[in-house]
Design an enzyme around this catalytic site. Sequence first.
Site, mmCIF file in Angstrom:
data_model
loop_
_atom_site.group_PDB
_atom_site.id
_atom_site.type_symbol
_atom_site.label_atom_id
_atom_site.label_comp_id
_atom_site.label_asym_id
_atom_site.label_seq_id
_atom_site.Cartn_x
_atom_site.Cartn_y
_atom_site.Cartn_z
ATOM 1 N N LYS A 267 -4.355 9.606 -1.062
ATOM 2 C CA LYS A 267 -4.449 9.218 0.347
ATOM 3 C C LYS A 267 -3.242 9.781 1.074
ATOM 4 C CE LYS A 267 -2.375 4.609 0.158
ATOM 5 N NZ LYS A 267 -2.551 3.257 0.610
ATOM 6 N N ARG B 49 0.862 -1.188 0.000
ATOM 7 C CA ARG B 49 0.000 0.000 0.000
ATOM 8 C C ARG B 49 0.889 1.225 0.000
ATOM 9 N NH1 ARG B 49 -2.401 -1.110 5.630
ATOM 10 N NH2 ARG B 49 -0.297 -1.916 5.763
ATOM 11 N N GLU B 50 0.656 2.148 -0.931
ATOM 12 C CA GLU B 50 1.425 3.392 -0.900
ATOM 13 C C GLU B 50 1.182 4.055 0.456
ATOM 14 O OE1 GLU B 50 0.721 5.815 -4.370
ATOM 15 O OE2 GLU B 50 1.215 4.158 -5.688
ATOM 16 N N LYS C 172 -4.625 -10.964 -7.423
ATOM 17 C CA LYS C 172 -4.390 -9.523 -7.271
ATOM 18 C C LYS C 172 -5.655 -8.723 -7.613
ATOM 19 C CE LYS C 172 -2.518 -5.530 -6.928
ATOM 20 N NZ LYS C 172 -2.170 -4.920 -5.672
ATOM 21 N N CYS D 145 -4.419 2.186 -8.532
ATOM 22 C CA CYS D 145 -4.754 0.757 -8.649
ATOM 23 C C CYS D 145 -6.249 0.446 -8.682
ATOM 24 C CB CYS D 145 -4.093 -0.017 -7.511
ATOM 25 S SG CYS D 145 -2.302 0.001 -7.628
ATOM 26 N N LYS E 39 -8.448 1.315 -11.904
ATOM 27 C CA LYS E 39 -8.096 0.580 -13.129
ATOM 28 C C LYS E 39 -8.252 -0.926 -12.945
ATOM 29 C CE LYS E 39 -3.047 0.001 -12.854
ATOM 30 N NZ LYS E 39 -2.998 -1.431 -12.654
ATOM 31 N N PHE F 118 -10.793 -0.767 6.385
ATOM 32 C CA PHE F 118 -11.465 -0.470 5.116
ATOM 33 C C PHE F 118 -12.960 -0.219 5.259
ATOM 34 C CE2 PHE F 118 -9.349 -0.388 1.024
ATOM 35 C CZ PHE F 118 -8.032 -0.418 1.471
HETATM 36 N N1 LIG Z 1 1.456 1.858 -7.092
HETATM 37 C C1 LIG Z 1 0.969 0.886 -6.338
HETATM 38 O O1 LIG Z 1 0.583 1.098 -5.195
HETATM 39 C C2 LIG Z 1 0.903 -0.520 -6.878
HETATM 40 C C3 LIG Z 1 0.702 -1.570 -5.967
HETATM 41 C C4 LIG Z 1 0.639 -2.869 -6.477
HETATM 42 C C5 LIG Z 1 0.763 -3.096 -7.838
HETATM 43 N N2 LIG Z 1 0.943 -2.062 -8.691
HETATM 44 C C6 LIG Z 1 1.104 -2.351 -10.119
HETATM 45 O O2 LIG Z 1 2.498 -2.279 -10.426
HETATM 46 C C7 LIG Z 1 2.684 -1.776 -11.761
HETATM 47 C C8 LIG Z 1 3.561 -0.529 -11.721
HETATM 48 O O3 LIG Z 1 2.890 0.451 -10.974
HETATM 49 P P1 LIG Z 1 3.609 1.784 -10.473
HETATM 50 O O4 LIG Z 1 2.645 2.484 -9.602
HETATM 51 O O5 LIG Z 1 4.954 1.443 -9.942
HETATM 52 O O6 LIG Z 1 3.776 2.553 -11.862
HETATM 53 P P2 LIG Z 1 4.682 3.825 -12.165
HETATM 54 O O7 LIG Z 1 4.025 4.513 -13.295
HETATM 55 O O8 LIG Z 1 4.953 4.573 -10.895
HETATM 56 O O9 LIG Z 1 6.073 3.203 -12.646
HETATM 57 C C9 LIG Z 1 6.261 2.568 -13.864
HETATM 58 C C10 LIG Z 1 7.666 2.893 -14.366
HETATM 59 O O10 LIG Z 1 7.932 2.105 -15.533
HETATM 60 C C11 LIG Z 1 8.727 2.914 -16.401
HETATM 61 N N3 LIG Z 1 8.698 2.357 -17.754
HETATM 62 C C12 LIG Z 1 7.733 2.435 -18.695
HETATM 63 N N4 LIG Z 1 8.104 1.760 -19.806
HETATM 64 C C13 LIG Z 1 9.331 1.231 -19.557
HETATM 65 C C14 LIG Z 1 10.214 0.429 -20.284
HETATM 66 N N5 LIG Z 1 9.936 0.013 -21.520
HETATM 67 N N6 LIG Z 1 11.402 0.082 -19.725
HETATM 68 C C15 LIG Z 1 11.706 0.487 -18.478
HETATM 69 N N7 LIG Z 1 10.882 1.242 -17.719
HETATM 70 C C16 LIG Z 1 9.712 1.614 -18.247
HETATM 71 C C17 LIG Z 1 8.117 4.291 -16.276
HETATM 72 O O11 LIG Z 1 9.004 5.292 -16.725
HETATM 73 C C18 LIG Z 1 7.861 4.349 -14.765
HETATM 74 O O12 LIG Z 1 8.969 4.884 -14.074
HETATM 75 C C19 LIG Z 1 1.279 -1.540 -12.317
HETATM 76 O O13 LIG Z 1 0.862 -2.686 -12.999
HETATM 77 C C20 LIG Z 1 0.446 -1.376 -11.061
HETATM 78 O O14 LIG Z 1 -0.899 -1.719 -11.259
HETATM 79 C C21 LIG Z 1 1.022 -0.777 -8.245
#
Ligand SMILES: NC(=O)c1ccc[n+]([C@@H]2O[C@H](COP(=O)([O-])OP(=O)(O)OC[C@H]3O[C@@H](n4cnc5c(N)ncnc54)[C@H](O)[C@@H]3O)[C@@H](O)[C@H]2O)c1
Length: 447
Positions: free
Chosen positions: A322, A152-153, A205, A261, A264, A250
């Site tokens: 949040k 969780r962020e 997930k 998250c 989407k 929650f």
């Molecule tokens: N943020 C959350 O709390 C969270 C929690 C669980 C799961 N997720 C999932 O994890 C995944 C990533 O989420 P996030 O929040 O970290 O996204 P984000 O947008 O913060 O980070 C994604 C990164 O990937 C990089 N990127 C894009 N194309 C690339 C490539 N070809 N090569 C290398 N780097 C590349 C972007 O520049 C960016 O820095 C998503 O599928 C999301 O649903 C996110």
Amino acid sequence: MKIAIVGTGYVGLVTGTCFSETGNDVVCIDIDSNKIEKLSKGEITIYEPGLNKLFLRNLKEDRLTFTTDLSAGIKDAAIIFLALPTPPGADGSADLRFVLDVADKLGKLMTDYKVIVDKSTVPVGTAEKVREAISKNFKSEFGVVSNPEFLREGVAVDDFMKPDRVVIGTTSERARKIMDELYNPFVRQGNPIIYMNERSAELTKYAANSFLATKITFMNEIAQICERLGADVDMVRRGIGSDERIGKRFLFPGIGYGGSCFPKDVQALVKSSNDVDYEFKILNAVMEVNEKQKIHLISKIRKYFDGHLKGKHFALWGLAFKPNTDDIREAPALYLIDALKKEGCTLSVYDPEAMNNVKSVIGDIVVYGENQYEVLDNADALIIATEWNEFRTPNFLKMVTSMKNKVIFDGRNLFDVNAIGNLGFYYESIGRDASIPANGYYRKNIV
Ligand SMILES: NC(=O)c1ccc[n+]([C@@H]2O[C@H](COP(=O)([O-])OP(=O)(O)OC[C@H]3O[C@@H](n4cnc5c(N)ncnc54)[C@H](O)[C@@H]3O)[C@@H](O)[C@H]2O)c1
């Protein structure tokens, strides 16, 4: 172990840092050269409590390095994590372009056995697509694992270092052993590593996020009913939360779920269900209710000002979706700003961490304050959109002196209704009675 993380955003940076903290050598890769330059210089690119200390320590120890070069980054890695974006496509399904594009490149670059781990949230069947994309060009053995991330962020470091559970989806015994070795230091307190096949891990997930979005939305609907029936949602929440089958967490109503998250992922699960001829009715309702909940405060504000919103000036506390993060993706505050701007209002806003991110998205259509009190100057009302701790016990005296009207619309139920009423504030929150001061002061300057 030598690990490469492709994608150094919220998940990639936390994952990479935490793996280096347990002694692994981690290379984080990203196509964003600004980001990589900053990180290499020791400048952290996201706000996440506790992360900076770990990041700097491991950077100094040379266990954590950053590059834009995919080929060099993955060369020595035994495990390659994909922490890439999976944004919603036009039809609501998760867009797999980033993941499959990198998988394709990996197939051309790999020269020895590696485990490729999907950490991105991806629809059922993605592990097979990743395997296919790699094997087009790489003909030797490699492993593919689905390892969804549940952090969780705001508490991501704790969640990663001490996860409730680790889900590992793989049918490969060789890959399973490697993942087991990697994650064992994180589950020393006995929390489980749950093994399953790739498809089940991928669905786990989506099921987790959709369930949590449903739980919040259920409480938002209970709050709506409370407002109409004169019940207090705080009492109802405590009344049901003490039932172990329901649980206390929650259950807090608010102005809708947001973030990168839930919106989407709920949408993507609905789409995946439609694709297999199943109408996921609950989740369709969840999305519909959440859309309305995001602007529930606007109808309260409009009613209070007898429909005369044009020219009103609002203070807004909280922009992040949040507290304890600077992430503003799908933040309810942005929907409120948009709705009020359309009504012809002006806004002064404050958030402890998210202002730069908001500025880069909406620019100067609002005034950004230096602190939470500065934005109150001449405000017709204060709106609260994020429950940062520093908003919970503010200096009310200071507030009263600068606000035009002692009026608060609170989307996070931060204050006790009676106590704030006694201070002379007109106060509306979610699922609770409004506090209406007896002297009627709050009706001043309405039109
Ligand atoms: N943020 C959350 O709390 C969270 C929690 C669980 C799961 N997720 C999932 O994890 C995944 C990533 O989420 P996030 O929040 O970290 O996204 P984000 O947008 O913060 O980070 C994604 C990164 O990937 C990089 N990127 C894009 N194309 C690339 C490539 N070809 N090569 C290398 N780097 C590349 C972007 O520049 C960016 O820095 C998503 O599928 C999301 O649903 C996110």
